[in-house]
Write a protein that holds these residues in place. Structure first.
Motif, PDB file in Angstrom:
ATOM      1  N   LEU A 102       0.850  -1.195   0.000  1.00  0.00           N
ATOM      2  CA  LEU A 102       0.000   0.000   0.000  1.00  0.00           C
ATOM      3  C   LEU A 102       0.878   1.235   0.000  1.00  0.00           C
ATOM      4  CD1 LEU A 102      -3.223   0.943   1.780  1.00  0.00           C
ATOM      5  CD2 LEU A 102      -1.196   2.262   2.393  1.00  0.00           C
ATOM      6  N   LEU A 103       0.519   2.201  -0.838  1.00  0.00           N
ATOM      7  CA  LEU A 103       1.172   3.506  -0.843  1.00  0.00           C
ATOM      8  C   LEU A 103       0.200   4.514  -0.255  1.00  0.00           C
ATOM      9  CD1 LEU A 103       3.433   5.474  -1.617  1.00  0.00           C
ATOM     10  CD2 LEU A 103       2.342   5.716  -3.858  1.00  0.00           C
ATOM     11  N   ASP A 104       0.572   5.076   0.893  1.00  0.00           N
ATOM     12  CA  ASP A 104      -0.202   6.118   1.545  1.00  0.00           C
ATOM     13  C   ASP A 104       0.348   7.452   1.045  1.00  0.00           C
ATOM     14  OD1 ASP A 104      -1.432   7.931   3.224  1.00  0.00           O
ATOM     15  OD2 ASP A 104      -1.127   6.759   5.045  1.00  0.00           O
ATOM     16  N   CYS A 105      -0.410   8.126   0.200  1.00  0.00           N
ATOM     17  CA  CYS A 105       0.095   9.322  -0.471  1.00  0.00           C
ATOM     18  C   CYS A 105       0.192  10.540   0.441  1.00  0.00           C
ATOM     19  CB  CYS A 105      -0.794   9.655  -1.669  1.00  0.00           C
ATOM     20  SG  CYS A 105      -0.570   8.529  -3.065  1.00  0.00           S
ATOM     21  N   THR A 106      -0.524  10.531   1.549  1.00  0.00           N
ATOM     22  CA  THR A 106      -0.468  11.655   2.490  1.00  0.00           C
ATOM     23  C   THR A 106      -0.347  11.064   3.887  1.00  0.00           C
ATOM     24  OG1 THR A 106      -2.901  11.699   2.350  1.00  0.00           O
ATOM     25  CG2 THR A 106      -1.703  13.367   1.104  1.00  0.00           C
ATOM     26  N   LEU A 107       0.857  10.778   4.298  1.00  0.00           N
ATOM     27  CA  LEU A 107       1.097  10.006   5.518  1.00  0.00           C
ATOM     28  C   LEU A 107       0.519  10.658   6.769  1.00  0.00           C
ATOM     29  CD1 LEU A 107       2.502   7.466   6.651  1.00  0.00           C
ATOM     30  CD2 LEU A 107       4.518   8.889   7.036  1.00  0.00           C
ATOM     31  N   GLY A 108       0.685  11.990   6.919  1.00  0.00           N
ATOM     32  CA  GLY A 108       0.153  12.656   8.093  1.00  0.00           C
ATOM     33  C   GLY A 108       0.676  12.045   9.382  1.00  0.00           C
ATOM     34  N   MET A 109      -0.223  11.677  10.287  1.00  0.00           N
ATOM     35  CA  MET A 109       0.139  11.065  11.556  1.00  0.00           C
ATOM     36  C   MET A 109       0.395   9.564  11.419  1.00  0.00           C
ATOM     37  SD  MET A 109       0.026  13.359  14.087  1.00  0.00           S
ATOM     38  CE  MET A 109      -0.404  12.474  15.571  1.00  0.00           C
ATOM     39  N   ALA A 110       0.222   9.031  10.221  1.00  0.00           N
ATOM     40  CA  ALA A 110       0.456   7.609   9.919  1.00  0.00           C
ATOM     41  C   ALA A 110      -0.530   6.679  10.622  1.00  0.00           C
ATOM     42  CB  ALA A 110       1.889   7.198  10.241  1.00  0.00           C
ATOM     43  N   THR A 111      -1.643   7.202  11.111  1.00  0.00           N
ATOM     44  CA  THR A 111      -2.580   6.345  11.824  1.00  0.00           C
ATOM     45  C   THR A 111      -3.164   5.260  10.920  1.00  0.00           C
ATOM     46  OG1 THR A 111      -4.285   8.030  11.454  1.00  0.00           O
ATOM     47  CG2 THR A 111      -3.199   8.034  13.587  1.00  0.00           C
ATOM     48  N   ASP A 112      -3.535   5.629   9.696  1.00  0.00           N
ATOM     49  CA  ASP A 112      -4.062   4.623   8.773  1.00  0.00           C
ATOM     50  C   ASP A 112      -2.972   3.647   8.336  1.00  0.00           C
ATOM     51  OD1 ASP A 112      -6.715   5.524   8.791  1.00  0.00           O
ATOM     52  OD2 ASP A 112      -6.322   6.999   7.228  1.00  0.00           O
ATOM     53  N   ILE A 127       4.260   2.019   2.351  1.00  0.00           N
ATOM     54  CA  ILE A 127       5.080   3.183   2.068  1.00  0.00           C
ATOM     55  C   ILE A 127       4.222   4.427   2.257  1.00  0.00           C
ATOM     56  CG2 ILE A 127       6.447   4.413   0.330  1.00  0.00           C
ATOM     57  CD1 ILE A 127       6.920   1.718  -1.044  1.00  0.00           C
ATOM     58  N   GLY A 128       4.762   5.430   2.950  1.00  0.00           N
ATOM     59  CA  GLY A 128       4.037   6.674   3.152  1.00  0.00           C
ATOM     60  C   GLY A 128       4.820   7.863   2.643  1.00  0.00           C
ATOM     61  N   CYS A 129       4.153   8.748   1.910  1.00  0.00           N
ATOM     62  CA  CYS A 129       4.791   9.960   1.381  1.00  0.00           C
ATOM     63  C   CYS A 129       4.491  11.155   2.287  1.00  0.00           C
ATOM     64  CB  CYS A 129       4.280  10.271  -0.029  1.00  0.00           C
ATOM     65  SG  CYS A 129       4.913   9.193  -1.310  1.00  0.00           S
ATOM     66  N   MET A 181       1.882  -1.192  -6.895  1.00  0.00           N
ATOM     67  CA  MET A 181       1.314  -1.172  -5.548  1.00  0.00           C
ATOM     68  C   MET A 181      -0.098  -1.751  -5.610  1.00  0.00           C
ATOM     69  SD  MET A 181       3.858   0.236  -3.924  1.00  0.00           S
ATOM     70  CE  MET A 181       3.115   0.410  -2.303  1.00  0.00           C
ATOM     71  N   ASP A 182      -0.415  -2.639  -4.702  1.00  0.00           N
ATOM     72  CA  ASP A 182      -1.767  -3.207  -4.718  1.00  0.00           C
ATOM     73  C   ASP A 182      -2.818  -2.132  -4.511  1.00  0.00           C
ATOM     74  OD1 ASP A 182      -1.375  -6.134  -5.012  1.00  0.00           O
ATOM     75  OD2 ASP A 182      -0.217  -5.890  -3.173  1.00  0.00           O
ATOM     76  N   VAL A 183      -2.572  -1.244  -3.547  1.00  0.00           N
ATOM     77  CA  VAL A 183      -3.527  -0.182  -3.234  1.00  0.00           C
ATOM     78  C   VAL A 183      -2.795   1.151  -3.125  1.00  0.00           C
ATOM     79  CG1 VAL A 183      -5.257   0.644  -1.578  1.00  0.00           C
ATOM     80  CG2 VAL A 183      -4.975  -1.818  -1.947  1.00  0.00           C
ATOM     81  N   VAL A 184      -3.364   2.171  -3.731  1.00  0.00           N
ATOM     82  CA  VAL A 184      -2.884   3.543  -3.552  1.00  0.00           C
ATOM     83  C   VAL A 184      -3.968   4.289  -2.780  1.00  0.00           C
ATOM     84  CG1 VAL A 184      -2.216   5.698  -4.669  1.00  0.00           C
ATOM     85  CG2 VAL A 184      -1.480   3.512  -5.643  1.00  0.00           C
ATOM     86  N   TYR A 185      -3.571   4.889  -1.666  1.00  0.00           N
ATOM     87  CA  TYR A 185      -4.511   5.540  -0.749  1.00  0.00           C
ATOM     88  C   TYR A 185      -4.315   7.050  -0.787  1.00  0.00           C
ATOM     89  CZ  TYR A 185      -6.699   6.683   3.787  1.00  0.00           C
ATOM     90  OH  TYR A 185      -7.472   7.221   4.788  1.00  0.00           O
ATOM     91  N   LEU A 186      -5.407   7.776  -1.004  1.00  0.00           N
ATOM     92  CA  LEU A 186      -5.382   9.229  -1.115  1.00  0.00           C
ATOM     93  C   LEU A 186      -6.201   9.850   0.017  1.00  0.00           C
ATOM     94  CD1 LEU A 186      -6.359   9.405  -4.915  1.00  0.00           C
ATOM     95  CD2 LEU A 186      -4.052   9.251  -3.973  1.00  0.00           C
ATOM     96  N   ASP A 187      -5.582  10.711   0.763  1.00  0.00           N
ATOM     97  CA  ASP A 187      -6.270  11.412   1.838  1.00  0.00           C
ATOM     98  C   ASP A 187      -5.855  12.875   1.804  1.00  0.00           C
ATOM     99  OD1 ASP A 187      -7.413  12.381   4.135  1.00  0.00           O
ATOM    100  OD2 ASP A 187      -6.246  11.155   5.520  1.00  0.00           O
ATOM    101  N   PRO A 188      -6.435  13.648   0.868  1.00  0.00           N
ATOM    102  CA  PRO A 188      -6.073  15.080   0.768  1.00  0.00           C
ATOM    103  C   PRO A 188      -6.629  15.837   1.956  1.00  0.00           C
ATOM    104  CG  PRO A 188      -7.882  14.580  -0.710  1.00  0.00           C
ATOM    105  CD  PRO A 188      -7.467  13.270  -0.104  1.00  0.00           C
ATOM    106  N   MET A 189      -5.944  15.676   3.105  1.00  0.00           N
ATOM    107  CA  MET A 189      -6.487  16.072   4.399  1.00  0.00           C
ATOM    108  C   MET A 189      -6.706  17.561   4.561  1.00  0.00           C
ATOM    109  SD  MET A 189      -3.082  15.299   6.654  1.00  0.00           S
ATOM    110  CE  MET A 189      -1.487  15.957   6.183  1.00  0.00           C
TER     111      MET A 189
END
Length: 261
Positions: A102-112, A127-129, A181-189
């Motif tokens: 999984l690629l977390d595109c907006t890592l933030g606090m990394a909770t997810d 992986i978190g960006c 990447m199996d999943v790309v996760y977007l959280d434009p927080m």
């Protein structure tokens, strides 16, 4: 605006070593504390301040009185719920399996990402960006150093395997081959204020505000093997604009959207 690193108010050899390590790694100036307050250093240096303490790093964005520091935050109780066999809405949306990436595109606090690391297991990869290099450094150090044993959070031991990339997500996506990447996760927080954690406010000030656009979405779809998942305010136009299947959740501020490949 530049960032400088200093020590805590009563520095010892360890905190000084940690400050010099951060200075070298991030290529930012080290300044002696000299018993000055954070506000005084900010005024004199006209800079953001990274503080190297004995146990953790703290980041004061210019003009802010409260620091950002690493903490599992909501991941702590979410992981305990998961261990009890309860469901997690984020994990239901991303549908990760053991060994997935999984690629977390907006890592933030990394909770997810912390919850994702539990789900994919040792054979998986998270992986978190993070676009702000100082925050990326703090997150990587925090994920590696946090004493989950002492804090009785053994459920979060897998946080150690999260890889933090200091990069804007779309720049990193461009470098990746298709379907990697199996999943790309977007959280434009920053689209709307959703997170209510007190520790999130300083991070919001320090973060790089980038909205989901056509290029970002195109690259996410190219890199994702299984699906792209979006987290956004329930009234966000992004669900319809990019053809996500919106998972509506009554009485919640945010929804998830899924784009299956």
């Amino acid at each position: 605006m530049k960032t400088v690193v200093t020590t805590g108010g009563r520095p010892d050899d360890l905190s000084r070593q940690r400050a010099l390590f951060a200075s070298s790694t991030l290529a930012i100036p080290f300044v002696d504390r000299r018993k000055r307050s954070m506000q005084k250093i900010m005024e004199q240096e006209q800079a953001n301040i990274l503080v190297a303490g004995k146990m953790r790093y703290e980041y004061y964005a210019f003009g802010q009185k409260e620091p950002f520091f690493f903490h599992p935050s909501s991941a702590a109780f979410r992981a305990k719920r998961l261990a009890r066999g309860e469901k997690d809405t984020f994990l239901e949306a991303v549908q990760l399996e053991k060994g997935d990436t999984l690629l977390d595109c907006t890592l933030g606090m990394a909770t997810d990402s912390m919850l994702a690391s539990i789900q994919v297991g040792e054979q998986g990869r998270i992986i978190g960006c993070e676009g702000n290099p100082v925050i990326a450094f703090m997150m990587q150090q925090g994920l590696q150093e946090y004493n989950y044993v002492e804090e009785k959070l053994l459920e979060l031991a897998s946080m150690r395997q999260i890889e933090v990339i200091s990069s804007i997500a779309v720049d990193y996506l461009r470098q990746l081959p298709s379907n990697t990447m199996d999943v790309v996760y977007l959280d434009p927080m920053f689209e709307k204020t959703i997170e209510e954690s007190k520790n999130f406010t300083p991070l919001r000030e320090a973060g790089i505000h980038i909205s989901l656009d056509d290029e970002w979405m195109y690259e996410a779809l190219r890199v994702a093997k299984k699906r792209v998942v979006l987290k956004a305010h329930f009234r966000s136009p992004l669900f319809e604009k990019y053809h996500f299947k919106q998972l509506k959740r009554p009485n919640t501020k945010f929804h998830y959207g899924i784009f299956e490949k």
